[in-house]
Design a protein around this motif. Structure first.
Motif, PDB file in Angstrom:
ATOM      1  N   ASP A 105       0.827  -1.206   0.000  1.00 26.98           N
ATOM      2  CA  ASP A 105       0.000   0.000   0.000  1.00 26.98           C
ATOM      3  C   ASP A 105       0.862   1.257   0.000  1.00 26.98           C
ATOM      4  O   ASP A 105       0.543   2.239  -0.665  1.00 26.98           O
ATOM      5  N   ARG A 106       1.954   1.210   0.743  1.00 27.23           N
ATOM      6  CA  ARG A 106       2.855   2.372   0.758  1.00 27.23           C
ATOM      7  C   ARG A 106       3.447   2.625  -0.616  1.00 27.23           C
ATOM      8  O   ARG A 106       3.567   3.772  -1.048  1.00 27.23           O
ATOM      9  N   VAL A 107       3.797   1.547  -1.309  1.00 24.96           N
ATOM     10  CA  VAL A 107       4.334   1.681  -2.666  1.00 24.96           C
ATOM     11  C   VAL A 107       3.278   2.291  -3.586  1.00 24.96           C
ATOM     12  O   VAL A 107       3.571   3.180  -4.394  1.00 24.96           O
ATOM     13  N   LYS A 108       2.043   1.827  -3.440  1.00 23.86           N
ATOM     14  CA  LYS A 108       0.957   2.366  -4.268  1.00 23.86           C
ATOM     15  C   LYS A 108       0.739   3.855  -3.989  1.00 23.86           C
ATOM     16  O   LYS A 108       0.522   4.644  -4.911  1.00 23.86           O
ATOM     17  N   TRP A 158       2.974   5.996  -2.794  1.00 19.50           N
ATOM     18  CA  TRP A 158       4.117   6.717  -3.372  1.00 19.50           C
ATOM     19  C   TRP A 158       3.962   6.831  -4.882  1.00 19.50           C
ATOM     20  O   TRP A 158       4.264   7.880  -5.471  1.00 19.50           O
ATOM     21  N   LEU A 159       3.503   5.754  -5.528  1.00 21.43           N
ATOM     22  CA  LEU A 159       3.291   5.781  -6.976  1.00 21.43           C
ATOM     23  C   LEU A 159       2.219   6.805  -7.350  1.00 21.43           C
ATOM     24  O   LEU A 159       2.376   7.559  -8.316  1.00 21.43           O
ATOM     25  N   ALA A 160       1.149   6.858  -6.569  1.00 25.60           N
ATOM     26  CA  ALA A 160       0.093   7.837  -6.829  1.00 25.60           C
ATOM     27  C   ALA A 160       0.633   9.256  -6.681  1.00 25.60           C
ATOM     28  O   ALA A 160       0.357  10.130  -7.515  1.00 25.60           O
ATOM     29  N   LEU A 209       3.746  10.157  -7.040  1.00 24.59           N
ATOM     30  CA  LEU A 209       4.678  10.363  -8.147  1.00 24.59           C
ATOM     31  C   LEU A 209       3.930  10.702  -9.438  1.00 24.59           C
ATOM     32  O   LEU A 209       4.375  11.566 -10.215  1.00 24.59           O
ATOM     33  N   VAL A 210       2.797  10.051  -9.662  1.00 25.42           N
ATOM     34  CA  VAL A 210       1.987  10.339 -10.860  1.00 25.42           C
ATOM     35  C   VAL A 210       1.465  11.773 -10.813  1.00 25.42           C
ATOM     36  O   VAL A 210       1.480  12.485 -11.814  1.00 25.42           O
ATOM     37  N   ALA A 212      -3.907   8.734 -10.394  1.00 21.39           N
ATOM     38  CA  ALA A 212      -3.445   8.716  -9.004  1.00 21.39           C
ATOM     39  C   ALA A 212      -4.585   8.318  -8.062  1.00 21.39           C
ATOM     40  O   ALA A 212      -4.368   7.562  -7.100  1.00 21.39           O
ATOM     41  N   VAL A 230      -5.121   4.540  -8.430  1.00 16.59           N
ATOM     42  CA  VAL A 230      -4.066   3.791  -7.752  1.00 16.59           C
ATOM     43  C   VAL A 230      -4.237   3.902  -6.237  1.00 16.59           C
ATOM     44  O   VAL A 230      -4.145   2.911  -5.509  1.00 16.59           O
ATOM     45  N   THR A 268      -5.637   1.096  -2.013  1.00 19.80           N
ATOM     46  CA  THR A 268      -4.893   0.914  -0.768  1.00 19.80           C
ATOM     47  C   THR A 268      -5.846   0.827   0.415  1.00 19.80           C
ATOM     48  O   THR A 268      -7.048   1.085   0.288  1.00 19.80           O
TER      49      THR A 268
END
Length: 129
Positions: free
Chosen positions: A15-18, A20-22, A24-25, A56, A59, A63
């Protein structure tokens, strides 16, 4: 709201990766909007920015935090259905009372200000001369 008591374990590493990805997007969308300012028209850049925000959100919705937010919104909508909203007549009457009270308080405060001005400017300052 609901009287559920749950122990939330927080976001998992995935979930943390998701999240961070959101993030970043979103940042990439904003940077792209300004980076391509001279090459692309505003409409195309705005569409790209909206697409980045929607991506974002999609994504982030997958989570634990996203699911909790969706549940909160659903429960809020359920609670809003329970609210007894005032009628038009009650709203107009209440608004009228508030306007009258504001006018009365404004007059009282204006009179107090005028009284203080007279006391300070005309009476106290003339005593010192």
């Amino acid at each position: 709201m609901n009287a559920k008591v749950e122990h939330s374990g927080g976001n998992s590493p995935a979930d943390r990766v998701k999240l961070w990805l959101a993030g970043l997007v979103v940042v990439a969308g904003i940077v792209g909007f300004y980076y391509f300012a001279n090459q692309w028209p505003v409409a195309v850049r705005a569409i790209g920015l909206v697409v980045a925000f929607v991506l974002a959100i999609v994504v982030g919705a997958g989570t634990h935090s996203g699911r909790a937010l969706r549940e909160y919104i659903a429960e809020s909508q359920f609670e809003l259905r329970k609210v007894v909203w005032p009628t038009r007549e009650e709203t107009v009457r209440t608004t009228g009372v508030i306007i009258v009270v504001v006018i009365i308080i404004s007059i009282v405060l204006g009179l107090i200000d005028l009284l203080l001005k007279v006391v300070v400017m005309d009476w106290l300052l003339k005593l010192g001369q």
